[in-house]
Design a protein around this motif. Structure first.
Motif, PDB file in Angstrom:
ATOM      1  N   ARG A  27      47.649  21.114  42.210  1.00  0.00           N
ATOM      2  CA  ARG A  27      48.532  20.222  41.517  1.00  0.00           C
ATOM      3  C   ARG A  27      48.035  18.624  41.363  1.00  0.00           C
ATOM      4  O   ARG A  27      48.237  17.922  40.451  1.00  0.00           O
ATOM      5  N   ALA A  28      47.742  18.404  42.638  1.00  0.00           N
ATOM      6  CA  ALA A  28      47.178  16.814  42.592  1.00  0.00           C
ATOM      7  C   ALA A  28      45.820  16.492  41.791  1.00  0.00           C
ATOM      8  O   ALA A  28      46.089  15.523  41.238  1.00  0.00           O
ATOM      9  N   ALA A  29      45.113  17.624  41.833  1.00  0.00           N
ATOM     10  CA  ALA A  29      43.968  17.303  41.151  1.00  0.00           C
ATOM     11  C   ALA A  29      44.271  17.249  39.395  1.00  0.00           C
ATOM     12  O   ALA A  29      43.625  16.113  38.851  1.00  0.00           O
ATOM     13  N   ALA A  30      45.252  18.041  39.034  1.00  0.00           N
ATOM     14  CA  ALA A  30      45.567  18.077  37.735  1.00  0.00           C
ATOM     15  C   ALA A  30      46.436  16.829  37.409  1.00  0.00           C
ATOM     16  O   ALA A  30      46.160  16.233  36.003  1.00  0.00           O
ATOM     17  N   SER A  31      47.262  16.453  38.166  1.00  0.00           N
ATOM     18  CA  SER A  31      48.064  15.272  37.993  1.00  0.00           C
ATOM     19  C   SER A  31      47.342  13.988  38.046  1.00  0.00           C
ATOM     20  O   SER A  31      47.446  13.267  37.207  1.00  0.00           O
ATOM     21  N   VAL A  32      46.563  13.836  39.157  1.00  0.00           N
ATOM     22  CA  VAL A  32      45.756  12.447  39.087  1.00  0.00           C
ATOM     23  C   VAL A  32      44.626  12.349  38.100  1.00  0.00           C
ATOM     24  O   VAL A  32      44.477  11.367  37.544  1.00  0.00           O
ATOM     25  N   SER A  33      44.146  13.536  37.540  1.00  0.00           N
ATOM     26  CA  SER A  33      42.895  13.331  36.835  1.00  0.00           C
ATOM     27  C   SER A  33      43.696  12.961  35.394  1.00  0.00           C
ATOM     28  O   SER A  33      43.010  12.280  34.506  1.00  0.00           O
ATOM     29  N   GLN A  34      44.740  13.597  35.106  1.00  0.00           N
ATOM     30  CA  GLN A  34      45.368  13.330  33.752  1.00  0.00           C
ATOM     31  C   GLN A  34      45.721  11.796  33.907  1.00  0.00           C
ATOM     32  O   GLN A  34      45.695  10.923  32.834  1.00  0.00           O
ATOM     33  N   ARG A  35      46.386  11.345  34.983  1.00  0.00           N
ATOM     34  CA  ARG A  35      46.727   9.832  35.052  1.00  0.00           C
ATOM     35  C   ARG A  35      45.457   8.889  34.850  1.00  0.00           C
ATOM     36  O   ARG A  35      45.442   7.922  34.212  1.00  0.00           O
ATOM     37  N   ALA A  36      44.415   9.545  35.471  1.00  0.00           N
ATOM     38  CA  ALA A  36      43.260   8.551  35.361  1.00  0.00           C
ATOM     39  C   ALA A  36      42.803   8.621  33.742  1.00  0.00           C
ATOM     40  O   ALA A  36      42.057   7.464  33.405  1.00  0.00           O
ATOM     41  N   VAL A  37      42.689   9.792  33.313  1.00  0.00           N
ATOM     42  CA  VAL A  37      42.203   9.604  31.763  1.00  0.00           C
ATOM     43  C   VAL A  37      43.067   8.680  31.032  1.00  0.00           C
ATOM     44  O   VAL A  37      42.609   7.851  30.076  1.00  0.00           O
ATOM     45  N   GLN A  38      44.614   8.810  31.277  1.00  0.00           N
ATOM     46  CA  GLN A  38      45.403   8.153  30.545  1.00  0.00           C
ATOM     47  C   GLN A  38      45.257   6.446  30.945  1.00  0.00           C
ATOM     48  O   GLN A  38      45.074   5.650  30.060  1.00  0.00           O
ATOM     49  N   ALA A  39      44.901   6.111  32.128  1.00  0.00           N
ATOM     50  CA  ALA A  39      44.543   4.903  32.568  1.00  0.00           C
ATOM     51  C   ALA A  39      43.240   4.130  31.802  1.00  0.00           C
ATOM     52  O   ALA A  39      43.078   2.994  31.743  1.00  0.00           O
ATOM     53  N   LEU A  40      42.260   4.931  31.831  1.00  0.00           N
ATOM     54  CA  LEU A  40      40.871   4.851  31.434  1.00  0.00           C
ATOM     55  C   LEU A  40      40.769   4.510  29.997  1.00  0.00           C
ATOM     56  O   LEU A  40      40.146   4.158  29.252  1.00  0.00           O
ATOM     57  N   GLY A  41      41.754   5.314  29.029  1.00  0.00           N
ATOM     58  CA  GLY A  41      41.895   5.354  27.619  1.00  0.00           C
ATOM     59  C   GLY A  41      40.570   5.961  26.983  1.00  0.00           C
ATOM     60  O   GLY A  41      40.172   6.923  27.352  1.00  0.00           O
ATOM     61  N   ALA A  42      39.970   5.054  26.324  1.00  0.00           N
ATOM     62  CA  ALA A  42      38.832   5.636  25.647  1.00  0.00           C
ATOM     63  C   ALA A  42      37.524   5.851  26.389  1.00  0.00           C
ATOM     64  O   ALA A  42      36.824   6.535  26.267  1.00  0.00           O
ATOM     65  N   VAL A  43      37.713   4.870  27.359  1.00  0.00           N
ATOM     66  CA  VAL A  43      36.615   5.045  28.486  1.00  0.00           C
ATOM     67  C   VAL A  43      36.467   6.330  29.288  1.00  0.00           C
ATOM     68  O   VAL A  43      35.641   7.063  29.532  1.00  0.00           O
ATOM     69  N   GLY A  44      37.922   6.867  29.346  1.00  0.00           N
ATOM     70  CA  GLY A  44      38.037   8.215  30.106  1.00  0.00           C
ATOM     71  C   GLY A  44      37.697   9.255  29.336  1.00  0.00           C
ATOM     72  O   GLY A  44      37.721  10.330  29.898  1.00  0.00           O
ATOM     73  N   CYS A  45      37.884   9.050  27.992  1.00  0.00           N
ATOM     74  CA  CYS A  45      37.851  10.432  26.979  1.00  0.00           C
ATOM     75  C   CYS A  45      36.131  10.116  26.379  1.00  0.00           C
ATOM     76  O   CYS A  45      35.921  11.305  25.845  1.00  0.00           O
ATOM     77  N   ALA A  46      35.462   9.202  26.996  1.00  0.00           N
ATOM     78  CA  ALA A  46      34.051   9.210  26.252  1.00  0.00           C
ATOM     79  C   ALA A  46      33.189  10.243  26.689  1.00  0.00           C
ATOM     80  O   ALA A  46      33.425  10.724  27.882  1.00  0.00           O
ATOM     81  N   PRO A  47      32.029  10.845  26.169  1.00  0.00           N
ATOM     82  CA  PRO A  47      31.223  11.671  26.659  1.00  0.00           C
ATOM     83  C   PRO A  47      30.592  11.071  28.075  1.00  0.00           C
ATOM     84  O   PRO A  47      30.176  10.059  28.076  1.00  0.00           O
ATOM     85  N   GLY A  48      30.317  11.906  28.943  1.00  0.00           N
ATOM     86  CA  GLY A  48      29.822  11.693  30.236  1.00  0.00           C
ATOM     87  C   GLY A  48      30.876  10.861  31.202  1.00  0.00           C
ATOM     88  O   GLY A  48      30.537  10.703  32.286  1.00  0.00           O
ATOM     89  N   SER A  49      32.265  11.032  30.748  1.00  0.00           N
ATOM     90  CA  SER A  49      33.324  10.403  31.668  1.00  0.00           C
ATOM     91  C   SER A  49      33.563  11.677  32.590  1.00  0.00           C
ATOM     92  O   SER A  49      33.715  12.693  32.466  1.00  0.00           O
ATOM     93  N   ARG A  50      33.323  11.196  34.095  1.00  0.00           N
ATOM     94  CA  ARG A  50      33.917  12.208  35.050  1.00  0.00           C
ATOM     95  C   ARG A  50      35.036  12.493  35.165  1.00  0.00           C
ATOM     96  O   ARG A  50      35.692  13.773  35.495  1.00  0.00           O
TER      97      ARG A  50
END
Length: 372
Positions: A308-331
């Motif tokens: 649950r932590a991995a799912a929640s924190v990764s979702q928060r990170a994608v949201q915070a990074l915005g386009a950078v988090g959704c770009a190809p090669g985004s960890r």
């Protein structure tokens, strides 16, 4: 001494390519074997390192923090070697453990079927007595590293009950179908495998018929949940680090993202989730090291919280990074996809919640009986 720095550096550079191309390369599997990844907690007499649950968990977290495919490789090898070490014959241990630990053979764990996911008692694959041994008929789905596996630990059904067997993938009648394009675990070289009247010598059964699910598979799954839990908390930590680095340097006009109270709130929430899951993983390691009666439940709880932590924190990170988090090669995007799958495999969240609820009730009734 386990030194994963070479492997980690390679994954940091190439994991996105493994995820988008054909999966973890054979040469990386061989490197992992040379570094001791497949024998961390196995006895030295078979070529293992003889280390404890704490070291195994730390390795899973470190690999999980750079590449889920690498952590999955550790997990799938570990579940098979754990089952053989606990339930195999002396001959099976002497034959298979050195080969698997050295990377001379790649292992797969074949349990899931079209009609048997969380409820493995519903497996329909048949492992039946036949001339000179046994015959295997059936189909297994979503086998991690099934495309690369040389041997599979297969859960099936015999006339006398559930049974587990070691099936080499080069035997006539074994058909491997590569799986690509799934939501997550894209570097794990998943496969569906069919068994069309595959002949097995009698010495390939691991434990007697009737013990396949309750003993062999349960040992394997418990080991898998433990390393998945640590791998998930490693993912969550990596996503929190990427999120923190981004908001610390990114600006919206004249305002740094980190100056927004809502952003700091999300960082605080993510930090609490990561630290809580990490503490539960450490507790599970201690319980396993001491062979405590509560070790299995501690692992279930750790896997549940870490997933649950991995799912929640990764979702928060994608949201915070915005386009950078959704770009190809985004960890973080890769981990976001992988984390969702982690909530399903090795014990789905809903199943874990029932198990944990039953544990709470049993503990309550036990303490009440003690008081009375």
């Amino acid at each position: 001494m386990l030194d994963l720095s070479t492997l980690v550096a390679l994954a940091e550079a190439d994991a996105d390519g493994w995820d988008s191309d054909a999966g973890l390369p054979d040469e990386v599997i061989r490197l992992a074997a040379r570094l001791g990844v497949f024998g961390i907690d196995q006895p030295t007499e078979y070529g293992g390192l003889g280390l404890g649950p704490g070291e195994l968990g730390a390795a899973a977290a470190r690999l999980g923090g750079v590449c889920t495919a690498l952590r999955s490789l550790l997990t799938v090898t570990g579940v098979v070697t754990a089952a053989i070490q606990r339930w195999g014959t002396a001959e099976q241990r002497a034959t298979w453990l050195p080969r698997l630990i050295a990377g001379e053979a790649v292992a797969g764990f074949a349990v899931t079927e079209p009609g048997a996911g969380s409820d493995l008692s519903a497996v329909c694959t048949r492992i039946e007595p036949g001339p000179g041994g046994h015959r295997v008929h059936g189909r297994k789905l979503w086998i991690t590293f099934g495309q690369a596996a040389d041997v599979l630990l297969v859960l099936g059904r015999a006339p006398n009950g559930p049974v587990a067997a070691l099936v080499e993938t080069d035997r006539p009648g074994v058909v491997v179908e590569p799986v690509r394009g799934q939501l997550g675990l894209r570097g794990c070289r998943l496969a569906h495998v069919s068994f069309e009247g595959v002949h097995l010598p009698a010495d390939r059964l691991v434990a007697p018929a009737g013990f396949g699910l309750s003993h062999v598979a349960s040992t394997a799954l418990d080991h898998g949940r433990f390393t998945v839990a640590w791998g998930c908390v490693g993912m969550a930590r990596a996503c929190l680090a990427d999120m923190t680095a981004h908001v610390s340097t990114r600006r919206q006009g004249d305002v740094a993202l980190a100056d927004h109270q809502s952003v700091r709130t999300r960082l605080g929430q993510a930090h609490a989730e990561v630290e809580g899951a990490w503490a539960l993983c450490e507790r599970a390691a201690r319980e396993r090291a001491s062979q405590s009666p509560g070790r299995i439940m501690a692992t279930v709880l750790a896997k549940y919280a870490a997933g649950r932590a991995a799912a929640s924190v990764s979702q928060r990170a994608v949201q915070a990074l915005g386009a950078v988090g959704c770009a190809p090669g985004s960890r973080v995007a890769r981990f976001f996809r992988d984390a969702k799958v982690m909530q399903i495999i090795e014990g789905a969240d809903e199943v874990a919640e029932v198990v944990l609820g039953d544990h709470v009730l049993a503990a309550h009734h036990g303490s009440r009986a003690d008081r009375e």
